[in-house]
Write an enzyme that holds these catalytic residues in place. Sequence first.
Site, PDB file in Angstrom:
ATOM      1  N   CYS A  40       0.819  -1.222   0.000  1.00  0.00           N
ATOM      2  CA  CYS A  40       0.000   0.000   0.000  1.00  0.00           C
ATOM      3  C   CYS A  40       0.854   1.273   0.000  1.00  0.00           C
ATOM      4  O   CYS A  40       0.377   2.338  -0.389  1.00  0.00           O
ATOM      5  CB  CYS A  40      -0.954   0.006   1.191  1.00  0.00           C
ATOM      6  SG  CYS A  40      -2.133  -1.349   1.134  1.00  0.00           S
TER       7      CYS A  40
ATOM      8  N   HIS B 177      -3.251   7.515   1.879  1.00  0.00           N
ATOM      9  CA  HIS B 177      -3.660   6.190   1.416  1.00  0.00           C
ATOM     10  C   HIS B 177      -5.044   5.917   1.995  1.00  0.00           C
ATOM     11  O   HIS B 177      -5.310   6.211   3.160  1.00  0.00           O
ATOM     12  CB  HIS B 177      -2.644   5.150   1.900  1.00  0.00           C
ATOM     13  CG  HIS B 177      -3.120   3.744   1.729  1.00  0.00           C
ATOM     14  ND1 HIS B 177      -3.629   3.274   0.545  1.00  0.00           N
ATOM     15  CD2 HIS B 177      -3.180   2.699   2.603  1.00  0.00           C
ATOM     16  CE1 HIS B 177      -3.975   2.006   0.691  1.00  0.00           C
ATOM     17  NE2 HIS B 177      -3.717   1.642   1.927  1.00  0.00           N
TER      18      HIS B 177
ATOM     19  N   ASN C 165      -9.999   0.234  -0.384  1.00  0.00           N
ATOM     20  CA  ASN C 165      -8.534   0.250  -0.334  1.00  0.00           C
ATOM     21  C   ASN C 165      -7.992  -0.355  -1.631  1.00  0.00           C
ATOM     22  O   ASN C 165      -8.101  -1.556  -1.851  1.00  0.00           O
ATOM     23  CB  ASN C 165      -8.078  -0.562   0.893  1.00  0.00           C
ATOM     24  CG  ASN C 165      -6.568  -0.568   1.071  1.00  0.00           C
ATOM     25  OD1 ASN C 165      -5.827  -0.192   0.166  1.00  0.00           O
ATOM     26  ND2 ASN C 165      -6.115  -1.002   2.236  1.00  0.00           N
TER      27      ASN C 165
HETATM   28  O1  UT7 Z   1      -3.821  -0.779   3.531  1.00  0.00           O
HETATM   29  C1  UT7 Z   1      -3.032  -1.487   4.413  1.00  0.00           C
HETATM   30  C2  UT7 Z   1      -3.262  -1.074   5.784  1.00  0.00           C
HETATM   31  N1  UT7 Z   1      -4.470  -1.631   6.299  1.00  0.00           N
HETATM   32  C3  UT7 Z   1      -5.144  -0.988   7.181  1.00  0.00           C
HETATM   33  O2  UT7 Z   1      -4.778   0.108   7.533  1.00  0.00           O
HETATM   34  C4  UT7 Z   1      -6.320  -1.658   7.822  1.00  0.00           C
HETATM   35  C5  UT7 Z   1      -6.299  -1.390   9.285  1.00  0.00           C
HETATM   36  N2  UT7 Z   1      -7.381  -2.002  10.027  1.00  0.00           N
HETATM   37  C6  UT7 Z   1      -8.681  -1.615   9.898  1.00  0.00           C
HETATM   38  O3  UT7 Z   1      -9.020  -0.787   9.102  1.00  0.00           O
HETATM   39  C7  UT7 Z   1      -9.667  -2.188  10.896  1.00  0.00           C
HETATM   40  O4  UT7 Z   1      -8.967  -2.861  11.906  1.00  0.00           O
HETATM   41  C8  UT7 Z   1     -10.676  -3.168  10.244  1.00  0.00           C
HETATM   42  C9  UT7 Z   1     -11.663  -2.398   9.393  1.00  0.00           C
HETATM   43  C10 UT7 Z   1      -9.955  -4.201   9.424  1.00  0.00           C
HETATM   44  C11 UT7 Z   1     -11.482  -3.883  11.353  1.00  0.00           C
HETATM   45  O5  UT7 Z   1     -12.101  -2.935  12.227  1.00  0.00           O
HETATM   46  P1  UT7 Z   1     -11.959  -3.096  13.810  1.00  0.00           P
HETATM   47  O6  UT7 Z   1     -12.788  -2.035  14.386  1.00  0.00           O
HETATM   48  O7  UT7 Z   1     -10.494  -3.099  14.123  1.00  0.00           O
HETATM   49  O8  UT7 Z   1     -12.630  -4.498  14.083  1.00  0.00           O
HETATM   50  P2  UT7 Z   1     -12.003  -5.827  14.697  1.00  0.00           P
HETATM   51  O9  UT7 Z   1     -11.079  -6.480  13.738  1.00  0.00           O
HETATM   52  O10 UT7 Z   1     -11.488  -5.539  16.070  1.00  0.00           O
HETATM   53  O11 UT7 Z   1     -13.291  -6.728  14.829  1.00  0.00           O
HETATM   54  C12 UT7 Z   1     -14.409  -6.325  15.641  1.00  0.00           C
HETATM   55  C13 UT7 Z   1     -15.551  -7.297  15.404  1.00  0.00           C
HETATM   56  C14 UT7 Z   1     -15.123  -8.763  15.504  1.00  0.00           C
HETATM   57  O12 UT7 Z   1     -16.179  -9.477  16.096  1.00  0.00           O
HETATM   58  P3  UT7 Z   1     -16.133  -9.889  17.660  1.00  0.00           P
HETATM   59  O13 UT7 Z   1     -14.907 -10.721  17.803  1.00  0.00           O
HETATM   60  O14 UT7 Z   1     -16.055  -8.581  18.395  1.00  0.00           O
HETATM   61  O15 UT7 Z   1     -17.421 -10.626  17.841  1.00  0.00           O
HETATM   62  C15 UT7 Z   1     -14.985  -9.186  14.072  1.00  0.00           C
HETATM   63  O16 UT7 Z   1     -15.183 -10.574  13.896  1.00  0.00           O
HETATM   64  O17 UT7 Z   1     -16.057  -7.143  14.076  1.00  0.00           O
HETATM   65  C16 UT7 Z   1     -16.101  -8.425  13.422  1.00  0.00           C
HETATM   66  N3  UT7 Z   1     -15.923  -8.218  11.995  1.00  0.00           N
HETATM   67  C17 UT7 Z   1     -16.948  -8.005  11.151  1.00  0.00           C
HETATM   68  N4  UT7 Z   1     -18.267  -7.918  11.349  1.00  0.00           N
HETATM   69  C18 UT7 Z   1     -19.041  -7.682  10.288  1.00  0.00           C
HETATM   70  C19 UT7 Z   1     -14.757  -8.191  11.285  1.00  0.00           C
HETATM   71  N5  UT7 Z   1     -15.021  -7.974   9.991  1.00  0.00           N
HETATM   72  C20 UT7 Z   1     -16.376  -7.855   9.891  1.00  0.00           C
HETATM   73  C21 UT7 Z   1     -17.230  -7.619   8.807  1.00  0.00           C
HETATM   74  N6  UT7 Z   1     -18.561  -7.532   9.047  1.00  0.00           N
HETATM   75  N7  UT7 Z   1     -16.785  -7.445   7.533  1.00  0.00           N
END
Ligand code: UT7
Length: 323
Positions: A113, A250, A280
Amino acid sequence: MLRSAITGVGAYLPPDIVTNEALSKIVDTSDDWIRERTGIRQRHRAADDQAVSDLAVESAKKALEAAGKTPADIDLIVVATTTGDLTFPATAAIVQRKLGCPVGIAFDVQAVCSGFVYALTVADGFVGRGNAKCALVIGAETMTRLMDWTDRGTCVLFGDGAGAVVLEPVEEQGANTDRGLISWSLRCDGTKQDLLYVDGGPSTTGTVGKLRMAGNQVFKHAVINISESIEAALEKVDLTIADVDWFIPHQANERILHGVAKRLGLDEHKVIQTVGEHANTSAASIPLALSTAIDDGRIKKGDLLLMEAMGGGLTWGACLVRL
Ligand code: UT7
């Protein structure tokens, strides 16, 4: 001294749009979750017969037109991509052939990225020393090809697209008021590889592999790392965040880009945001956002642009460019 100036910008998005609603039929997710956690509303997806070089070529044609140049003028092509057509040759070589450019220098840069920020800096090493007269720097990706469509934590985040700039040498004073690339800072911390990677490759599995990400851990690093590299790039040339006209981050997650803006004290109105429409697109996201804001009349010649990115590696970095 010579500076590398952006003299033309172009972008291309494949016509097929995939909505959050459509993804909610494949994995256990919802439009609400995706919008709230990322700001993404839709993403573009390349057609089955479109290779990443096809996206790159379309964006390059537009950039050349904007610069008033033709493929015959190009003596350097740098493509930032993590989803090349083939393991080799470089996608840049394929782009050279498809555009009909003469024999010159062409290679890819792999910084995921952060690829566009890296590629711009690498191209400056040629253009800014008089070793290239007219360069194409392209960020192009077909990230949807690397998705595990059973992993809701990643497959909703990425899209396909390409953006290109024409880079030409201009004679300048060596001051921070110069036109062109005036400062940069690049970083890589290879110890964080496991947070974001693809689980395949030619010398390990012999396969292409799928993208794996510990999203919330990458998130934690993002705001701090990005802010540090931006401050380093500004400090190098005695500029402050108040001097920046437009922030072109980005586009991974709107919470990250607003988090960085807030940490640096940057006016929210200066943030160019396209993550909602493009998702992204890895190395393509910055030139796509740049092109969007030039086309809608926000970014104008003479503006000071701050670009930053972070991605697999982990890599990250920032560039300051006066248009
Ligand atoms: O370009 C390269 C760099 N990449 C990035 O900068 C990405 C950085 N990370 C992010 O943008 C965020 O961490 C994400 C968007 C990937 C995830 O958001 P988050 O607020 O960090 O969520 P999380 O991974 O902590 O997950 C929270 C909950 C989990 O459920 P439980 O364990 O709390 O029950 C996940 O299983 O959200 C769940 N979850 C989803 N739910 C519905 C994860 N993905 C999804 C989804 N739909 N697509």
